[in-house]
Design a protein around this motif. Structure first.
Motif, PDB file in Angstrom:
ATOM      1  N   LEU A   4     -40.486  38.999  -9.635  1.00  0.00           N
ATOM      2  CA  LEU A   4     -40.943  39.931  -8.563  1.00  0.00           C
ATOM      3  C   LEU A   4     -39.881  40.575  -7.544  1.00  0.00           C
ATOM      4  CD1 LEU A   4     -44.334  38.340  -8.081  1.00  0.00           C
ATOM      5  CD2 LEU A   4     -43.874  40.318  -9.610  1.00  0.00           C
ATOM      6  N   SER A   5     -39.006  41.087  -8.137  1.00  0.00           N
ATOM      7  CA  SER A   5     -37.990  41.493  -7.046  1.00  0.00           C
ATOM      8  C   SER A   5     -37.492  42.635  -7.831  1.00  0.00           C
ATOM      9  CB  SER A   5     -36.893  40.503  -6.802  1.00  0.00           C
ATOM     10  OG  SER A   5     -35.854  41.208  -6.308  1.00  0.00           O
ATOM     11  N   ALA A   6     -37.069  43.746  -6.909  1.00  0.00           N
ATOM     12  CA  ALA A   6     -36.365  44.851  -7.478  1.00  0.00           C
ATOM     13  C   ALA A   6     -34.977  44.680  -8.183  1.00  0.00           C
ATOM     14  CB  ALA A   6     -36.527  46.158  -6.578  1.00  0.00           C
ATOM     15  N   GLY A  62     -34.207  42.641 -10.460  1.00  0.00           N
ATOM     16  CA  GLY A  62     -34.249  42.515 -11.618  1.00  0.00           C
ATOM     17  C   GLY A  62     -34.062  40.948 -11.999  1.00  0.00           C
ATOM     18  N   CYS A  63     -33.195  40.732 -13.278  1.00  0.00           N
ATOM     19  CA  CYS A  63     -33.099  39.354 -13.476  1.00  0.00           C
ATOM     20  C   CYS A  63     -31.881  38.678 -12.897  1.00  0.00           C
ATOM     21  CB  CYS A  63     -32.844  39.375 -15.247  1.00  0.00           C
ATOM     22  SG  CYS A  63     -34.200  40.113 -15.897  1.00  0.00           S
ATOM     23  N   GLY A  64     -32.173  38.368 -11.338  1.00  0.00           N
ATOM     24  CA  GLY A  64     -31.032  37.812 -10.757  1.00  0.00           C
ATOM     25  C   GLY A  64     -31.569  36.530 -10.045  1.00  0.00           C
ATOM     26  N   SER A  65     -30.948  36.381  -9.047  1.00  0.00           N
ATOM     27  CA  SER A  65     -31.373  35.082  -8.083  1.00  0.00           C
ATOM     28  C   SER A  65     -32.771  35.147  -7.479  1.00  0.00           C
ATOM     29  CB  SER A  65     -30.232  34.756  -7.273  1.00  0.00           C
ATOM     30  OG  SER A  65     -30.141  36.081  -6.139  1.00  0.00           O
ATOM     31  N   ASP A  66     -33.340  36.380  -7.543  1.00  0.00           N
ATOM     32  CA  ASP A  66     -34.484  36.489  -6.807  1.00  0.00           C
ATOM     33  C   ASP A  66     -35.712  36.162  -7.660  1.00  0.00           C
ATOM     34  OD1 ASP A  66     -33.531  37.011  -4.540  1.00  0.00           O
ATOM     35  OD2 ASP A  66     -33.332  39.250  -5.105  1.00  0.00           O
ATOM     36  N   THR A  67     -35.720  35.555  -8.586  1.00  0.00           N
ATOM     37  CA  THR A  67     -36.787  35.177  -9.575  1.00  0.00           C
ATOM     38  C   THR A  67     -37.574  34.220  -9.085  1.00  0.00           C
ATOM     39  OG1 THR A  67     -35.656  33.061 -10.657  1.00  0.00           O
ATOM     40  CG2 THR A  67     -34.968  35.124 -11.800  1.00  0.00           C
ATOM     41  N   LEU A  68     -39.044  34.304  -9.649  1.00  0.00           N
ATOM     42  CA  LEU A  68     -39.952  33.439  -8.951  1.00  0.00           C
ATOM     43  C   LEU A  68     -39.934  31.993  -9.860  1.00  0.00           C
ATOM     44  CD1 LEU A  68     -42.686  36.249  -8.557  1.00  0.00           C
ATOM     45  CD2 LEU A  68     -41.137  35.056  -6.840  1.00  0.00           C
ATOM     46  N   SER A  69     -39.048  31.921 -10.424  1.00  0.00           N
ATOM     47  CA  SER A  69     -39.221  30.580 -11.265  1.00  0.00           C
ATOM     48  C   SER A  69     -38.499  29.607 -10.436  1.00  0.00           C
ATOM     49  CB  SER A  69     -38.775  30.648 -12.429  1.00  0.00           C
ATOM     50  OG  SER A  69     -37.319  31.280 -12.655  1.00  0.00           O
ATOM     51  N   GLY A  70     -38.088  29.693  -9.203  1.00  0.00           N
ATOM     52  CA  GLY A  70     -37.532  28.733  -8.480  1.00  0.00           C
ATOM     53  C   GLY A  70     -36.191  29.185  -7.868  1.00  0.00           C
ATOM     54  N   GLY A  71     -36.034  30.517  -8.133  1.00  0.00           N
ATOM     55  CA  GLY A  71     -34.787  31.073  -7.605  1.00  0.00           C
ATOM     56  C   GLY A  71     -34.737  31.245  -5.955  1.00  0.00           C
ATOM     57  N   SER A  72     -33.680  31.513  -5.454  1.00  0.00           N
ATOM     58  CA  SER A  72     -33.815  31.441  -4.064  1.00  0.00           C
ATOM     59  C   SER A  72     -34.169  32.905  -3.371  1.00  0.00           C
ATOM     60  CB  SER A  72     -32.192  31.303  -3.374  1.00  0.00           C
ATOM     61  OG  SER A  72     -31.361  32.150  -3.866  1.00  0.00           O
ATOM     62  N   SER A  73     -34.939  32.817  -2.321  1.00  0.00           N
ATOM     63  CA  SER A  73     -35.471  33.970  -1.858  1.00  0.00           C
ATOM     64  C   SER A  73     -34.507  34.752  -0.746  1.00  0.00           C
ATOM     65  CB  SER A  73     -36.868  33.659  -0.970  1.00  0.00           C
ATOM     66  OG  SER A  73     -36.472  32.877   0.039  1.00  0.00           O
ATOM     67  N   PRO A  74     -34.594  36.008  -0.877  1.00  0.00           N
ATOM     68  CA  PRO A  74     -33.538  36.691   0.323  1.00  0.00           C
ATOM     69  C   PRO A  74     -33.647  36.116   1.595  1.00  0.00           C
ATOM     70  CG  PRO A  74     -35.587  38.206  -0.312  1.00  0.00           C
ATOM     71  CD  PRO A  74     -35.586  36.996  -1.283  1.00  0.00           C
ATOM     72  N   SER A  75     -32.551  35.959   2.210  1.00  0.00           N
ATOM     73  CA  SER A  75     -32.435  35.405   3.565  1.00  0.00           C
ATOM     74  C   SER A  75     -32.743  36.563   4.656  1.00  0.00           C
ATOM     75  CB  SER A  75     -31.036  34.881   3.841  1.00  0.00           C
ATOM     76  OG  SER A  75     -30.074  35.881   3.824  1.00  0.00           O
ATOM     77  N   ASN A  76     -32.782  36.458   5.843  1.00  0.00           N
ATOM     78  CA  ASN A  76     -33.140  37.501   6.761  1.00  0.00           C
ATOM     79  C   ASN A  76     -31.632  37.972   7.213  1.00  0.00           C
ATOM     80  OD1 ASN A  76     -35.719  36.759   6.712  1.00  0.00           O
ATOM     81  ND2 ASN A  76     -35.707  35.735   8.917  1.00  0.00           N
ATOM     82  N   SER A  77     -30.643  37.453   6.731  1.00  0.00           N
ATOM     83  CA  SER A  77     -29.302  38.328   6.947  1.00  0.00           C
ATOM     84  C   SER A  77     -28.834  39.099   5.732  1.00  0.00           C
ATOM     85  CB  SER A  77     -28.385  37.028   7.149  1.00  0.00           C
ATOM     86  OG  SER A  77     -28.025  36.294   5.943  1.00  0.00           O
ATOM     87  N   GLN A  87     -33.941  45.920  -2.792  1.00  0.00           N
ATOM     88  CA  GLN A  87     -33.153  46.842  -4.013  1.00  0.00           C
ATOM     89  C   GLN A  87     -32.103  46.104  -4.428  1.00  0.00           C
ATOM     90  OE1 GLN A  87     -32.584  51.161  -3.621  1.00  0.00           O
ATOM     91  NE2 GLN A  87     -34.256  51.473  -5.328  1.00  0.00           N
ATOM     92  N   GLY A  88     -31.832  45.643  -5.458  1.00  0.00           N
ATOM     93  CA  GLY A  88     -30.703  45.100  -5.890  1.00  0.00           C
ATOM     94  C   GLY A  88     -30.377  43.909  -5.047  1.00  0.00           C
ATOM     95  N   GLY A  89     -31.557  43.484  -4.474  1.00  0.00           N
ATOM     96  CA  GLY A  89     -31.350  42.264  -3.751  1.00  0.00           C
ATOM     97  C   GLY A  89     -30.707  42.236  -2.560  1.00  0.00           C
ATOM     98  N   LYS A  90     -30.407  43.463  -2.033  1.00  0.00           N
ATOM     99  CA  LYS A  90     -29.476  43.417  -0.654  1.00  0.00           C
ATOM    100  C   LYS A  90     -30.376  44.374   0.061  1.00  0.00           C
ATOM    101  CE  LYS A  90     -25.012  42.069  -2.623  1.00  0.00           C
ATOM    102  NZ  LYS A  90     -23.856  42.356  -2.874  1.00  0.00           N
ATOM    103  N   THR A  91     -30.523  45.823  -0.444  1.00  0.00           N
ATOM    104  CA  THR A  91     -30.865  46.955   0.447  1.00  0.00           C
ATOM    105  C   THR A  91     -32.448  47.002   0.561  1.00  0.00           C
ATOM    106  OG1 THR A  91     -29.001  48.163  -0.097  1.00  0.00           O
ATOM    107  CG2 THR A  91     -30.728  49.497   0.709  1.00  0.00           C
TER     108      THR A  91
END
Length: 302
Positions: free
Chosen positions: A16-18, A20-35, A80-84
């Protein structure tokens, strides 16, 4: 706020992240940090000197507006892309900031900590699909900019037979700190109790994408959130999640501005009027399929 957020993709697991298939998966991947890096768009040439003069001294000196945002709520705000930080709210307010001649520093944050962050000076503003309500207007100034309602969603075919008006005994996912959890669910719980039925079993999540994943994977029977987010999640889920019932309790979203910064809040309302007049407001909404939520009058604490 009536909240919702995030993009669904299928890569062997649900994400559930723009990103795509990276570290932001909902199957236990890490969520984006506030930094995580935030977008800092360049101000355009359409600066209004009168609006720029109304900026608080801190923002004038920095040349940017620091905004707290829960970037887990597509299409309104997400990474977007896990960063922006991107989305409808981003595009609309970037156009507003251009009228002031400053950029925007989008700072990802937990949704229920944003208002506190604004009150304490960590953020100049909060923008994260906040529904305007009496409680929030007591804490901060709120500037209306969009209209949304609450929408339910379930797995395709509604296999658990969820009725939004009678969800007693069902497993329902909802994001922490939202209007749905604080205002809507308590009323429904009271009806269940009064009828002698089991209470709704709530799965309260820190992020909306987690609630959406609960539905897509069958952990939750249904969820409820802001209508733009639910409809977008359903569209992106490739048929795995569908909207349920009608949109209800429509109310405006509002920008969160410190209580002492009334002049700034009024200037933001004027900047919104300006971008509505030049077409950039409707264009930003149309990009995300949210034209139906456009409003024509922007006000402080409506």
């Amino acid at each position: 706020m009536f909240p919702l957020r995030t993009t669904l993709a299928i890569c062997g697991v649900l994400v559930l992240s723009a990103a795509g298939c990276g570290s932001d998966t909902l199957s236990g991947g890490s969520s984006p940090s506030n930094s995580a890096p935030a977008s800092t768009p360049t101000a355009s040439a359409s600066v209004d000197p009168a609006l720029a003069a109304a900026l608080p001294a801190k923002i004038k000196a920095a040349g940017k507006i620091v905004v707290g945002v829960d970037a887990t709520y597509p299409p309104n705000e997400f990474l977007q892309g896990g960063k922006t930080v991107a989305g409808m709210d981003v595009d609309v307010f970037d156009a507003v900031a251009a009228k002031f001649g400053v950029t925007v520093d989008w700072q990802p944050s937990a949704f229920d900590s944003i208002i506190t962050g604004v009150q304490g000076g960590k953020y100049d503003m909060g923008i994260s699909s906040f529904t305007i309500n009496a409680k929030r207007k007591q804490q901060v100034n709120m500037v209306s900019y969009f209209n949304a309602g609450t929408q339910w969603a379930t797995a395709a075919g509604n296999p658990k037979g969820v009725d939004p008006n009678n969800a007693c005994g069902k497993n329902i996912a909802v994001q922490k700190g939202t209007t749905q959890l604080e205002d809507d669910i308590p009323v429904k719980q009271q009806k269940c109790t009064a009828a002698g039925k089991p209470k709704i079993n709530l799965l309260v999540r820190e992020k909306q994408d987690q609630a959406t994943a609960d539905v897509a994977t069958g952990k939750a029977d249904a969820m409820l959130a802001d209508s733009p987010v639910v409809l977008y999640a359903a569209k992106q889920s490739q048929g795995k999640v569908v909207a349920l019932g009608d949109i209800y309790d429509a109310a405006p979203y509002g920008y969160v501005v410190p209580k002492a910064e009334t002049e700034f809040a009024q200037a933001i309302a004027k900047a919104l009027t300006a971008i509505a007049a030049d077409g950039s407001y409707k264009a930003a909404l149309a990009k995300w399929g949210n034209e139906s939520g456009a409003i024509s009058t922007f006000a402080v604490n409506p």
